[in-house]
Enzyme design. Structure first.
Site, short mmCIF file in Angstrom:
data_model
loop_
_atom_site.label_atom_id
_atom_site.label_comp_id
_atom_site.label_asym_id
_atom_site.label_seq_id
_atom_site.Cartn_x
_atom_site.Cartn_y
_atom_site.Cartn_z
N CYS A 751 0.82 -1.21 0.00
CA CYS A 751 0.00 0.00 0.00
C CYS A 751 0.86 1.26 0.00
O CYS A 751 0.40 2.33 -0.39
CB CYS A 751 -0.93 0.01 1.22
N PHE A 752 2.08 1.13 0.48
CA PHE A 752 2.99 2.28 0.54
C PHE A 752 4.23 2.08 -0.33
O PHE A 752 5.16 2.87 -0.26
CB PHE A 752 3.43 2.52 1.99
#
Length: 783
Positions: A751-752
């Site tokens: 997600c990052f």
């Protein structure tokens, strides 16, 4: 560009062809004294157009020759005489002239004398008809052949361009004279041989001095003006010849030639008046002419597409989709060059929102948005973001007004004074421009669909995700996780919405899906939201999906992308030339698809079960079968998908994009990874660029083959591609999990785009841990 109203013109009489006379004045609108003077002298004014730039003009009826002051071209109302030489210029003649020059030097012992060659060129190239006849192939002119032996012309020009400047002068002065006064209107396909020969002229691309650059630029602008204003039927010939008669490399060179012309004119304008450059280029007919010429090359690069209405098929519907017929006689069925070859970086520097608004309002002025292939994908995304922001601001204002009204109503219901309520609290203002979805992980699809349907008017707001029962503020990571989880579920083969081809690794809409059409609507919304929120999705949808979204006809080569075995069978059938098709292939007009392990047969025409496929109707069979697979059988599913997509991405900005550009926005770029560039944008936590583990990591990453490089990128970011706008726009982070060695595998927070590494000892151990982690982490990436 055609002038508005009447343009002043200086005209040349037949007997005084070099003497400029005062320009006539329009008599039909101004009733001026000068017009009356012409009338009193018996020179009745008539209205016409320049044959070459199409500007409107008026001139005395008696003249037979006039000079347009817009493009400076001399118009012969009565075609000037120009006989074709008995022996037009050929490669053999050029070689003979060069051989005689060599023989004379041998005999005299002096220097090479090209006087005879120069005289030959001036004789053979002195008039349009003569130039138009050189290097003839002797073949009839068709859409596939231009009537010119282009290879012979290139060989001759390559010999001449190496000669002294006197030879260049002999050719270019003839070219300039013809372009200034063609002697006739170019309206027949036979006249286009001159155009094809001009593109072969190597001197036009030479820019050794400022004076030479300006001279060749002026010749080029005349050429582009003539080409851009040719009748549409002649444009079709040129576009077809660009497709069929030019190799990929030469085609690429032509694109660069036109783009350099546009760049030069825009650059000159920016130097002279930066603040008003959008006004200057909009009123520059030479830039418009070059853009039109580039459009011919662009159409030549899309051989399977038909002309579509403006604004991406605004007036078309799903019922209009067609399969482009297969043609084994076509020289090429695929693009010669990728779309980014057309991009002009100088165009990206203009005030594109102003250009977009002028185009959107259908202004009569020229805009680059009329020719969006010149605008890079990054610039188009900026236009789309600007357009979305504009629409969001309008909706936000309406939202604020609605919230204020609600507060007033509540205050009135509670007996308070509502007239003083004109502002919102800070918390209310912060939530106004946001679309906030609150979902449970175990009911992701149903809750997402419900909330998106409830907030259809807010889909262009910035998206924020909250997972119910979990702490955390969405700074982008939760939103990406929501996309990843939702896409995995919707595209899971077990879910049954899409069918997968093992050979191509692409998926297609399942005509037998049990899921409701609302689920396909949700897929469309999600893809649209991903574009607006700059999130790459690993979706194995073929290019045909994005073509259909933009109402661009799909072709058999699109079917071959995701159903290669079926397309191969079609190809074998179409190329079978014997008459015993019925006995060899044993086919009827019946199509089939697999529905949960069972084969379902569908007649392609009425009573298709009883109609055999023969040598005479095999093309009809292939087209109907392909149309059934790509259009008819999935029409309901695709229309729901399209409705969801356009609910988010609807608007004129979308029609600036090509299907392959939309695919890049969704899936990211498939170009080879630039590891050095990725390293330059990476940030570290607990490490630095000189740490031994980091040096080993980049060394390993760089040494991997492309397949493993992409697997590692997918392990870290959940996609094996980088953003369509380039690696520079990818966030990438490497975090240290401790100063000690470890036998634990690396982990990622996709997600990052974050990779977590231990302080592994030695390059071999780090490589082993990375390879095992990325190979054994199927479905494990989201943390």
């Amino acid at each position: 560009m055609t002038s508005q109203g009447y343009s002043p013109y200086a005209y040349l009489s037949g007997s005084q062809s070099q003497q400029q006379l005062p320009p006539p004045r329009p008599s039909s609108t101004s009733n001026s004294s000068s017009s009356s003077t012409y009338e009193s002298q018996g020179n009745h004014l008539i209205i016409g157009k320049c044959m070459f730039c199409k500007s409107q003009l008026c001139y005395p009826q008696a003249v037979k020759v006039f000079q347009c002051v817009t493009c400076d071209t001399i118009n012969d109302l009565v075609p000037a005489p120009g006989a074709v030489p008995q022996e037009p210029l050929t490669l053999a003649l050029v070689r003979q002239a060069l051989e005689r020059a060599e023989e004379q030097r041998t005999e005299t012992g002096g220097e090479l004398d090209y006087t005879e060659l120069g005289a030959l060129l001036r004789e053979k190239l002195r008039k349009f008809a003569a130039f138009n006849s050189i290097f003839s192939s002797g073949r009839p002119i068709t859409y596939e052949h231009c009537g010119v032996n282009l290879e012979e012309a290139r060989q001759a020009f390559s010999l001449l361009v190496a000669m002294p400047n006197s030879i260049a002068l002999a050719v270019m002065t003839s070219v300039e004279a013809i372009l200034k006064r063609p002697g006739k209107e170019i309206k027949d396909k036979e006249d286009l041989k001159f155009i094809m020969l001009m593109f072969e002229c190597p001197w036009l691309t030479r820019h050794r001095t400022t004076q030479e650059t300006e001279y060749h630029h002026n010749i080029t602008k005349r050429l582009f003006t003539i080409i851009s204003n040719l009748p549409s039927d002649l444009h079709k010939y040129l576009s077809s010849w660009f497709t069929n008669c030019l190799s990929t490399q030469i085609f690429h060179n032509r694109i660069n030639f036109v783009n350099k012309f546009i760049t030069q004119r825009l650059s000159n304008q920016q130097k002279s008046a930066d603040r008003n450059q959008h006004i200057i280029y909009q009123s520059d007919p030479r830039i418009q002419a070059a853009a039109r010429v580039m459009h011919l090359f662009f159409k030549a690069n899309q051989p399977n597409e038909k002309d579509l209405p403006e604004f991406g098929g605004k007036n078309r519907s799903g019922e209009d989709f067609v399969i482009v017929p297969f043609s084994k006689d076509s020289a090429t069925k695929s693009q010669k060059i990728p779309i980014d070859e057309y991009y002009n970086m100088i165009v990206d520097l203009i005030e594109l929102p102003v250009d977009f608004c002028a185009w959107e309002s259908r202004s009569a002025m020229f805009t680059f948005c009329q020719y969006p292939f010149l605008i890079s994908m990054g610039a188009k995304m900026q236009i789309m973001a600007w357009d979305a922001k504009r629409q969001m601001e309008i909706k936000m204002q309406k939202t604020i007004e609605a919230l204020v009204m609600q507060k007033r109503l509540r205050a009135s219901e509670n007996g308070g004074d509502a007239t003083g309520i004109t502002l919102l609290t800070q918390a209310e203002l912060q939530q106004a421009p946001l679309l906030i979805l609150k979902v449970h992980r175990n009911n992701l699809i149903e809750e997402s669909l419900t909330q998106l349907s409830r907030n259809e008017m807010d889909l262009k707001k910035s998206l924020r995700i909250e997972f119910v029962g979990e702490d955390g503020v969405d700074a982008g990571g939760l939103r990406k996780e929501w996309f990843l989880l939702l896409v995995r579920q919707l595209f899971d083969p077990q879910y049954g919405m899409f069918i997968y081809d093992d050979q191509s690794q692409y998926c297609w809409f399942n005509p037998a899906s049990f899921e409701s059409l609302d689920q396909f609507y949700l897929v469309g919304v999600v893809i649209g939201l991903a574009i607006y929120n700059s999130t790459i999705l690993d979706l194995p949808l073929p290019l045909a999906v994005y073509k259909k979204l933009l109402n661009i006809p799909v072709a058999l080569e699109d079917l071959a992308t995701f159903r290669p075995d079926l397309a191969k069978g079609f190809d074998q059938l179409l190329n079978y030339e014997e008459e015993d098709v019925e006995d060899v292939f044993c086919l009827n007009f019946v199509g089939s698809y697999e529905a949960y392990g069972e084969n379902v047969e569908v007649p392609l025409i009425p009573n298709g079960d009883d109609i055999p496929v023969t040598n005479h109707n095999k093309r009809q069979y292939v087209e109907r079968y392909a149309n059934y697979i790509m259009n008819k059988s999935i029409s309901d599913q695709f229309e729901s998908f399209r409705r969801g997509f356009y609910l988010v991405c609807g608007g004129h900005a979308l029609s600036l994009f090509r299907p392959e550009e939309i695919e890049f926005l969704v899936r990211g770029s498939a170009e080879p990874l630039d590891i050095d560039q990725l390293r330059s944008v990476t940030v570290y936590e607990g490490f630095n660029d000189e740490h031994e583990v980091i040096k080993n990591f980049w060394s390993i990453f760089k040494d991997f083959e492309d397949k493993n490089q992409r697997r590692l990128l997918q392990f870290i970011t959940a996609s094996d591609r980088y953003p369509a706008t380039g690696i520079a726009n990818l966030t990438f982070k490497i975090t240290c999990m401790g100063s000690h060695d470890s036998n634990h595998y690396p982990t990622t927070h996709t997600c990052f785009n974050q990779l977590c590494l231990y302080n592994y000892r030695g390059r071999d151990k780090l490589k082993n841990m990375l390879v095992r982690a990325m190979n054994e982490s199927e479905g494990f990436g989201v943390k």
